[in-house]
Design a protein around this motif. Sequence first.
Motif, PDB file in Angstrom:
ATOM      1  N   GLY A   1     -35.399 -52.588  34.183  1.00  0.00           N
ATOM      2  CA  GLY A   1     -35.811 -52.650  35.485  1.00  0.00           C
ATOM      3  C   GLY A   1     -37.729 -51.890  34.922  1.00  0.00           C
ATOM      4  N   SER A   2     -38.014 -52.359  33.588  1.00  0.00           N
ATOM      5  CA  SER A   2     -39.130 -52.365  33.317  1.00  0.00           C
ATOM      6  C   SER A   2     -40.471 -53.766  34.180  1.00  0.00           C
ATOM      7  N   GLY A   3     -39.699 -54.130  34.237  1.00  0.00           N
ATOM      8  CA  GLY A   3     -39.654 -56.182  34.874  1.00  0.00           C
ATOM      9  C   GLY A   3     -39.962 -57.306  33.834  1.00  0.00           C
ATOM     10  N   LYS A   4     -39.144 -57.213  32.559  1.00  0.00           N
ATOM     11  CA  LYS A   4     -39.471 -58.359  31.716  1.00  0.00           C
ATOM     12  C   LYS A   4     -38.998 -59.666  32.516  1.00  0.00           C
ATOM     13  N   SER A   5     -37.771 -59.401  32.747  1.00  0.00           N
ATOM     14  CA  SER A   5     -37.131 -60.306  33.459  1.00  0.00           C
ATOM     15  C   SER A   5     -37.745 -60.831  34.928  1.00  0.00           C
ATOM     16  N   THR A   6     -38.605 -59.986  34.994  1.00  0.00           N
ATOM     17  CA  THR A   6     -39.160 -59.857  36.435  1.00  0.00           C
ATOM     18  C   THR A   6     -40.396 -61.304  36.195  1.00  0.00           C
ATOM     19  N   LEU A   7     -41.149 -60.658  35.018  1.00  0.00           N
ATOM     20  CA  LEU A   7     -42.696 -61.201  34.602  1.00  0.00           C
ATOM     21  C   LEU A   7     -41.813 -62.892  34.030  1.00  0.00           C
ATOM     22  N   VAL A   8     -40.942 -62.841  33.319  1.00  0.00           N
ATOM     23  CA  VAL A   8     -40.835 -63.760  33.026  1.00  0.00           C
ATOM     24  C   VAL A   8     -40.555 -65.026  34.007  1.00  0.00           C
TER      25      VAL A   8
ATOM     26  N   GLY B   1     -43.052 -51.704  35.388  1.00  0.00           N
ATOM     27  CA  GLY B   1     -43.841 -52.801  35.730  1.00  0.00           C
ATOM     28  C   GLY B   1     -45.172 -52.915  35.148  1.00  0.00           C
ATOM     29  N   ARG B   2     -45.707 -52.173  34.407  1.00  0.00           N
ATOM     30  CA  ARG B   2     -46.997 -52.338  33.399  1.00  0.00           C
ATOM     31  C   ARG B   2     -46.592 -52.882  32.054  1.00  0.00           C
ATOM     32  N   VAL B   3     -48.142 -53.720  31.677  1.00  0.00           N
ATOM     33  CA  VAL B   3     -48.230 -53.875  30.177  1.00  0.00           C
ATOM     34  C   VAL B   3     -48.468 -52.229  29.463  1.00  0.00           C
ATOM     35  N   GLU B   4     -47.299 -52.175  28.561  1.00  0.00           N
ATOM     36  CA  GLU B   4     -47.997 -51.105  27.838  1.00  0.00           C
ATOM     37  C   GLU B   4     -48.796 -50.990  26.598  1.00  0.00           C
ATOM     38  N   MET B   5     -48.313 -51.949  26.474  1.00  0.00           N
ATOM     39  CA  MET B   5     -49.015 -52.085  24.425  1.00  0.00           C
ATOM     40  C   MET B   5     -49.091 -53.220  24.473  1.00  0.00           C
ATOM     41  N   TYR B   6     -49.899 -54.722  24.286  1.00  0.00           N
ATOM     42  CA  TYR B   6     -49.804 -55.977  23.214  1.00  0.00           C
ATOM     43  C   TYR B   6     -50.799 -56.571  22.316  1.00  0.00           C
ATOM     44  N   GLY B   7     -50.147 -56.801  21.232  1.00  0.00           N
ATOM     45  CA  GLY B   7     -50.358 -56.583  20.201  1.00  0.00           C
ATOM     46  C   GLY B   7     -49.953 -57.466  18.831  1.00  0.00           C
ATOM     47  N   ASP B   8     -49.820 -57.525  17.932  1.00  0.00           N
ATOM     48  CA  ASP B   8     -48.956 -58.012  17.029  1.00  0.00           C
ATOM     49  C   ASP B   8     -48.441 -56.970  16.482  1.00  0.00           C
ATOM     50  N   VAL B   9     -46.949 -57.284  15.489  1.00  0.00           N
ATOM     51  CA  VAL B   9     -46.176 -56.959  15.779  1.00  0.00           C
ATOM     52  C   VAL B   9     -46.660 -54.876  14.432  1.00  0.00           C
ATOM     53  N   LYS B  10     -47.293 -55.495  13.736  1.00  0.00           N
ATOM     54  CA  LYS B  10     -47.533 -53.913  12.913  1.00  0.00           C
ATOM     55  C   LYS B  10     -48.224 -52.883  13.267  1.00  0.00           C
ATOM     56  N   THR B  11     -49.483 -53.719  14.216  1.00  0.00           N
ATOM     57  CA  THR B  11     -50.419 -52.643  14.683  1.00  0.00           C
ATOM     58  C   THR B  11     -49.410 -51.459  16.128  1.00  0.00           C
ATOM     59  N   VAL B  12     -48.981 -52.398  16.881  1.00  0.00           N
ATOM     60  CA  VAL B  12     -47.901 -51.840  17.877  1.00  0.00           C
ATOM     61  C   VAL B  12     -46.775 -51.501  17.074  1.00  0.00           C
ATOM     62  N   TYR B  13     -46.231 -51.530  16.413  1.00  0.00           N
ATOM     63  CA  TYR B  13     -44.386 -50.291  15.951  1.00  0.00           C
ATOM     64  C   TYR B  13     -45.870 -49.580  14.850  1.00  0.00           C
ATOM     65  N   ALA B  14     -46.977 -49.818  15.029  1.00  0.00           N
ATOM     66  CA  ALA B  14     -47.152 -47.817  14.219  1.00  0.00           C
ATOM     67  C   ALA B  14     -47.750 -46.778  14.926  1.00  0.00           C
ATOM     68  N   ASP B  15     -47.988 -46.974  16.209  1.00  0.00           N
ATOM     69  CA  ASP B  15     -48.249 -46.540  17.226  1.00  0.00           C
ATOM     70  C   ASP B  15     -46.754 -45.269  17.544  1.00  0.00           C
ATOM     71  N   CYS B  16     -45.660 -44.624  16.802  1.00  0.00           N
ATOM     72  CA  CYS B  16     -44.757 -44.337  16.695  1.00  0.00           C
ATOM     73  C   CYS B  16     -44.856 -43.339  18.112  1.00  0.00           C
ATOM     74  N   ASP B  17     -45.352 -42.899  18.094  1.00  0.00           N
ATOM     75  CA  ASP B  17     -45.352 -42.242  18.898  1.00  0.00           C
ATOM     76  C   ASP B  17     -45.587 -41.996  20.273  1.00  0.00           C
ATOM     77  N   ARG B  18     -46.230 -43.453  20.836  1.00  0.00           N
ATOM     78  CA  ARG B  18     -46.559 -44.218  21.966  1.00  0.00           C
ATOM     79  C   ARG B  18     -44.889 -44.323  22.367  1.00  0.00           C
ATOM     80  N   LEU B  19     -44.079 -45.287  21.324  1.00  0.00           N
ATOM     81  CA  LEU B  19     -43.414 -45.970  21.972  1.00  0.00           C
ATOM     82  C   LEU B  19     -41.821 -45.178  21.935  1.00  0.00           C
ATOM     83  N   SER B  20     -42.011 -43.501  20.812  1.00  0.00           N
ATOM     84  CA  SER B  20     -40.757 -43.168  21.857  1.00  0.00           C
ATOM     85  C   SER B  20     -41.402 -42.243  22.937  1.00  0.00           C
TER      86      SER B  20
END
Lengths: 289, 271
Positions: free
Chosen positions: A45-52, A222-241
Amino acid sequence: MAAVISVKNLTYEYNVGTPSCSVALDNVSLDIEKGDFIGLIGHTGSGKSTLVQHLNGLIKPTKGTVYLNGNDIHSDKKATREARFKVGLCFQYPEYQLFEETVAKDIAFGPRNMKLPENEITSRVVKAAMYVGLKKEHMEKSPFDLSGGEKRRAAIAGVMAMEPEVLIFDEPTAGLDPKGRDVILSLVKNYQTQTGCTVILVSHSMEDIARVADKVIVMNKGRVEMYGDVKTVYADCDRLSAIGLNVPQVTKVFSLLKEKGLEFSDDVYTVEQGFNVLSEYLKRRDLND
Amino acid sequence: MIKDITIGQYFLGNSFLHRMDARMKIILTFALIIAIFVCKSIPSLLLMVAITVFLVAVSSVPFKMVLKSIKPIAIIVVFTGILNLFYVTGGKTLFEWSFIHITTKGIFTAVFMAVRIICLVVISSLLTYTTTPTMLTDAIERLLSPLKVFKIPVHTLAMMMTLALRFIPTLIEEIDRISNAQKARGADLDSGGLIEKVKALIPIIVPLFVSSIRRAYELADAMDCRCYVGGDGRTRMKQMKLKGSDFVSLLVTAVLIAGLILLNHYFTKVI
């Protein structure tokens, strides 16, 4: 590098004008660069399928525009049809779209709709079957006689045979066992490295995406929360959880080990990487001893 | 296109009609439908129209939805009206030109038929608007249960109906999904002549059949797992009980139908 797909201020609302109206995509803008392998992750329900589904023109946006190589895909009917062929979309559980008498004919369905010459169709079918590892004896069987995993690979070949510039997979590993998942992920990765085309992989699994993708798009409500290379995005543990996504368990284990004073790098996202890091560490320790 | 289909068009509400026992509702609907075709004089038809309007008013179903149920039959109403106008002869001739005769009886028949069809559709759609599909099949099963004497598998028939209704939305969703998947492979569903259009449906229909059959097997297994053995010895979670108000409705309907017959009898029949 040039953006192959560019999305500008895309908004999509379901059931406009009725009480159950809801916003599936909220002012999304992003560029997808040529040759990237992008993971798209987010909750149900985050909008992934609708976006693609917007990217190949299956859904018309309520507001905003989708550009493919700089052209608005909804400018006219021809442009939309072209987008269908240039942006291949492989749906969830694609095996439910098989319908032809033989696997070969089913894979040829897309190329035939593109009105390609017969010899080109045949060569594309053979190539696509090779990418997904279907053998010659499978090709003349009815698709309904294949095993579950083979069916899915045949369906994926059906999209690959159109040789799109951008290939989108919507949860291609859903409902498969770990081994089947590995097979699909590695064939998608191989396809991307061999053809150099742009691939977008929609998934729930942070680990799957870490294994194959270079960049990650994280969607939330329905929004893009983060967009970047794997390392940068996965480093932001707090935001992901905070949005309910968990980094892979291996990553957690290694960051805990790091807290305990062991010297490990941060970027361990798959069990395989973990194994390599650990065995190296053990080797080093043995040498020191 | 496919989303416009409204079967099992239940409209949530708590009106008098919603609360009425479903069995009684079915019986009274049938009685009223028969009564519609008894009306042959103007006052009796007017009474019928009044009953219909009254039922719509108490049902709490929005007038717009009632209109929506009439829309698909508009063509039939107009068509039968025109046929009756030209083909029914009798009474005074009003207009004559070569083979065309328009008579008073023709006009009356045309108007009566139109009004009757509209009343019929409105009353029967009120039944589905105010009764959930499960209640409806449940009630039908009970009304038909005397047929068990003749070894007719009433319970099985009712279960089939319930399942069919239950899977309509699922199938619509499935069609949507499959046609999107085929469109993504370049299937062209909109252009071309009739034959091309029918051919274009094959990539949708084949997967739909395959998945429907698979779903049916899965459902049968799931029912087996929960020890479903059909109607014999099966008790019910929801007991249906006729209330006082149901009998009052029966009485009122009987009086109204008697009134219709009397009005028919004492006024000149125009058709």
